[in-house]
Scaffold this motif. Structure first.
Motif, PDB file in Angstrom:
ATOM      1  N   ILE A  89       0.386   9.854  -9.024  1.00 27.26           N
ATOM      2  CA  ILE A  89      -0.405   9.697  -7.801  1.00 27.26           C
ATOM      3  C   ILE A  89      -1.638   8.837  -8.067  1.00 27.26           C
ATOM      4  CG2 ILE A  89      -1.810  10.922  -6.108  1.00 27.26           C
ATOM      5  CD1 ILE A  89       0.229  13.243  -6.356  1.00 27.26           C
ATOM      6  N   ASN A  90      -2.338   9.124  -9.157  1.00 30.21           N
ATOM      7  CA  ASN A  90      -3.531   8.339  -9.488  1.00 30.21           C
ATOM      8  C   ASN A  90      -3.199   6.873  -9.740  1.00 30.21           C
ATOM      9  OD1 ASN A  90      -5.613  10.294  -9.321  1.00 30.21           O
ATOM     10  ND2 ASN A  90      -5.027  11.134 -11.302  1.00 30.21           N
ATOM     11  N   LYS A  91      -2.060   6.624 -10.324  1.00 30.24           N
ATOM     12  CA  LYS A  91      -1.714   5.266 -10.747  1.00 30.24           C
ATOM     13  C   LYS A  91      -1.093   4.437  -9.629  1.00 30.24           C
ATOM     14  CE  LYS A  91       0.520   2.964 -14.688  1.00 30.24           C
ATOM     15  NZ  LYS A  91       1.291   3.205 -15.935  1.00 30.24           N
ATOM     16  N   PHE A  92      -0.279   5.074  -8.780  1.00 32.77           N
ATOM     17  CA  PHE A  92       0.540   4.300  -7.844  1.00 32.77           C
ATOM     18  C   PHE A  92       0.211   4.535  -6.366  1.00 32.77           C
ATOM     19  CE2 PHE A  92       3.467   4.820 -11.556  1.00 32.77           C
ATOM     20  CZ  PHE A  92       3.502   3.479 -11.935  1.00 32.77           C
ATOM     21  N   TYR A  93      -0.407   5.643  -6.020  1.00 30.22           N
ATOM     22  CA  TYR A  93      -0.594   5.958  -4.595  1.00 30.22           C
ATOM     23  C   TYR A  93      -2.037   5.731  -4.164  1.00 30.22           C
ATOM     24  CZ  TYR A  93       4.106   7.809  -4.357  1.00 30.22           C
ATOM     25  OH  TYR A  93       5.473   7.922  -4.365  1.00 30.22           O
ATOM     26  N   ASP A  94      -2.167   5.102  -3.003  1.00 34.03           N
ATOM     27  CA  ASP A  94      -3.472   4.774  -2.454  1.00 34.03           C
ATOM     28  C   ASP A  94      -3.988   5.849  -1.506  1.00 34.03           C
ATOM     29  OD1 ASP A  94      -3.513   1.919  -3.497  1.00 34.03           O
ATOM     30  OD2 ASP A  94      -1.674   1.905  -2.308  1.00 34.03           O
ATOM     31  N   LYS A  95      -3.067   6.593  -0.885  1.00 33.76           N
ATOM     32  CA  LYS A  95      -3.455   7.564   0.128  1.00 33.76           C
ATOM     33  C   LYS A  95      -2.451   8.707   0.135  1.00 33.76           C
ATOM     34  CE  LYS A  95      -6.453   8.400   3.488  1.00 33.76           C
ATOM     35  NZ  LYS A  95      -7.903   8.549   3.222  1.00 33.76           N
ATOM     36  N   ILE A  96      -2.924   9.889   0.504  1.00 37.70           N
ATOM     37  CA  ILE A  96      -2.056  11.045   0.716  1.00 37.70           C
ATOM     38  C   ILE A  96      -2.266  11.533   2.142  1.00 37.70           C
ATOM     39  CG2 ILE A  96      -1.488  13.400   0.008  1.00 37.70           C
ATOM     40  CD1 ILE A  96      -2.684  12.726  -2.747  1.00 37.70           C
ATOM     41  N   TRP A  97      -1.190  11.613   2.895  1.00 41.88           N
ATOM     42  CA  TRP A  97      -1.246  12.196   4.240  1.00 41.88           C
ATOM     43  C   TRP A  97      -0.613  13.579   4.169  1.00 41.88           C
ATOM     44  CZ3 TRP A  97       1.185   7.530   7.318  1.00 41.88           C
ATOM     45  CH2 TRP A  97       0.264   6.468   7.353  1.00 41.88           C
ATOM     46  N   ILE A  98      -1.354  14.599   4.585  1.00 46.56           N
ATOM     47  CA  ILE A  98      -0.803  15.949   4.657  1.00 46.56           C
ATOM     48  C   ILE A  98      -0.543  16.265   6.118  1.00 46.56           C
ATOM     49  CG2 ILE A  98      -1.195  18.389   4.201  1.00 46.56           C
ATOM     50  CD1 ILE A  98      -2.890  17.605   1.813  1.00 46.56           C
ATOM     51  N   TYR A 128       0.866  -1.174   0.000  1.00 52.22           N
ATOM     52  CA  TYR A 128       0.000   0.000   0.000  1.00 52.22           C
ATOM     53  C   TYR A 128       0.904   1.226   0.000  1.00 52.22           C
ATOM     54  CZ  TYR A 128      -4.410   2.353   1.321  1.00 52.22           C
ATOM     55  OH  TYR A 128      -5.548   3.118   1.347  1.00 52.22           O
ATOM     56  N   CYS A 129       0.739   2.130  -0.957  1.00 46.99           N
ATOM     57  CA  CYS A 129       1.618   3.296  -1.101  1.00 46.99           C
ATOM     58  C   CYS A 129       0.947   4.556  -0.569  1.00 46.99           C
ATOM     59  CB  CYS A 129       1.999   3.494  -2.562  1.00 46.99           C
ATOM     60  SG  CYS A 129       3.162   2.260  -3.177  1.00 46.99           S
ATOM     61  N   VAL A 130       1.684   5.269   0.269  1.00 45.92           N
ATOM     62  CA  VAL A 130       1.212   6.519   0.863  1.00 45.92           C
ATOM     63  C   VAL A 130       2.175   7.629   0.473  1.00 45.92           C
ATOM     64  CG1 VAL A 130       0.730   7.758   3.006  1.00 45.92           C
ATOM     65  CG2 VAL A 130       0.185   5.316   2.828  1.00 45.92           C
ATOM     66  N   LEU A 131       1.637   8.740  -0.004  1.00 48.68           N
ATOM     67  CA  LEU A 131       2.435   9.932  -0.253  1.00 48.68           C
ATOM     68  C   LEU A 131       2.249  10.880   0.921  1.00 48.68           C
ATOM     69  CD1 LEU A 131       4.182  11.720  -2.128  1.00 48.68           C
ATOM     70  CD2 LEU A 131       2.045  12.580  -3.123  1.00 48.68           C
ATOM     71  N   GLY A 132       3.340  11.212   1.600  1.00 47.04           N
ATOM     72  CA  GLY A 132       3.283  12.147   2.717  1.00 47.04           C
ATOM     73  C   GLY A 132       3.725  13.526   2.272  1.00 47.04           C
TER      74      GLY A 132
END
Length: 419
Positions: free
Chosen positions: A182-191, A154-158
């Motif tokens: 982001i649309n293709k590889f990331y499941d969630k974005i944490w800001i 599961y990939c998260v972008l912080g």
């Protein structure tokens, strides 16, 4: 090995996420930071690692970082790190090798292979990438494709609270193809911020698909990290830094790469009569600049110069006032301890620090001066005025600082592991 396969709302691949039964194997989490200017990305990931390590989650955590100073940090239980050969970011935004005399493309290739091999061998259940969706020089591309193909991570972008001016972010993201990635590889974005300070979704006009991935964690309360650190290790003391007792003003130059102007002006300022000054240069300040500061301090009895400090939170906790550049980590630390602070934000190559400082100044919790307005007389006047108003700024009543406390729940939400 017993594993549960959970169907969760994911990126466009709609892949199943492998979530590990806590009784069979500890949850594996990898964190990446490119670390090309200062150490803010690495320090943020270290705080995340600490928060998860000391939580009720059963974890093994691997940090992949471009800052070799990570190896000097005291790692929490179940956390280790791999350091990549380092890059540095120039004032024009270009990347160059920091130490090795080789073409930057060769260094990128080395780093990309190290990252790919580490992720392949570690087999993380969650991969958290700090700030740059494709990594420095797109060094994550191959790794992200591997992850998508294997459908086990599961990939998260912080993202920090502020990236840059909206138009600049729009231009950079379009050029890098970040929205597609982001649309293709990331499941969630944490800001890692509070939308009441800076609402990145609105300010950057994120698309609906990307906005639906976003969770605001709140800022990171450094008091929690400080308490956890002192609870599990030997408590720091002033003697470690050869500092006397008494009140002091702390001047912090971030990583130090572009912090010399601030520290030199601070070294020429007049401190309140009952206080002394402490400068932390940062590890990346050029040696000739450090030597000049030591020379200036030698002529004063009330000025101390420190170079690399792996426990900056302790110094901020002890300081009465702080004068610093405006990076995410140092500002969060200053606000966590509700210190009187004057922020001198970096204005190139990004406006992130200026935007953050302006928003916080509008809330009445910090003071701000731009680098081109900085003088010894101005710093002296600010310190003298601050000494007349001893009450601390009311930060926690205005800003959400529950980020570190929320992280275990966000991880648990991803994998639904019963604690």
């Amino acid at each position: 090995m017993t594993q549960a396969i959970l169907q969760l709302p994911l990126a466009s691949s709609k892949r199943p996420v492998r979530c590990v039964n806590a009784e069979a194997r500890k949850l594996r989490i990898a964190l990446y930071s490119h670390d090309t200017m200062g150490m803010g990305h690495m320090r943020r990931n270290l705080m995340i690692s600490q928060a998860l390590s000391y939580s009720n989650l059963q974890t093994n955590i691997l940090m992949i970082t471009g800052a070799h100073q990570a190896s000097a940090a005291q790692m929490p239980p179940g956390v280790d790190c791999i350091t990549l050969p380092s890059l540095r970011k120039e004032g024009n935004g270009n990347y160059l090798p920091r130490s090795l005399d080789i073409p930057v493309e060769d260094l990128k290739g080395i780093r990309a292979q190290m990252i790919r091999a580490s992720i392949t061998a570690f087999e993380p259940d969650i991969f958290i990438v700090d700030n740059v969706p494709r990594g420095a020089l797109n060094e994550l591309d191959t790794t992200l494709r591997d992850i998508r193909r294997q459908r086990q991570t599961y990939c998260v972008l912080g993202l920090r609270d502020v990236l840059d001016e909206p138009e600049q972010v729009k231009t950079e993201w379009r050029k890098a193809g970040n929205e597609e990635v982001i649309n293709k590889f990331y499941d969630k974005i944490w800001i890692y911020g509070d939308p009441n300070v800076f609402d990145a979704v609105r300010e950057y006009k994120m698309t609906r698909d990307i906005a639906n991935k976003v969770s605001y964690t709140g800022y990171f309360d450094r008091r929690i990290r400080f308490e956890q650190h002192t609870e599990h290790t030997t408590k720091p003391s002033r003697s470690e830094f050869n500092l006397p007792g008494g009140r002091f003003v702390l001047c912090m130059a971030g990583g130090g790469q572009d912090g010399a102007p601030l520290t030199k002006i601070f070294a020429r300022a007049t401190f309140p009569a009952d206080m002394f000054g402490v400068i932390v240069t940062g590890p990346f300040m050029p040696p000739e600049m450090k030597a000049e500061l030591h020379y200036m301090a030698a002529s004063r009895t009330n000025l101390k110069v420190l170079e690399f400090v792996n426990k900056p939170t302790f110094l901020i906790h002890q300081a009465d006032y702080v004068i610093a550049m405006g990076g995410y980590n140092v500002v969060s630390e200053i606000l966590s301890f509700e210190k009187h602070a004057l922020i001198v934000p970096r204005t190139t190559p990004r406006h992130e620090q200026r935007l953050r400082a302006e928003r916080l100044k509008a809330l009445g919790i910090i003071d701000v001066i731009l680098p081109d307005q900085l003088t010894p007389e101005g710093l002296s006047a600010w310190m003298e005025n601050a000494s007349r108003y001893p009450s601390a700024p009311s930060v926690h009543a205005q800003i959400d600082f529950a980020g570190l406390s929320r992280l275990p729940a966000l991880v648990n939400e991803i994998c639904q592991i019963k604690q």
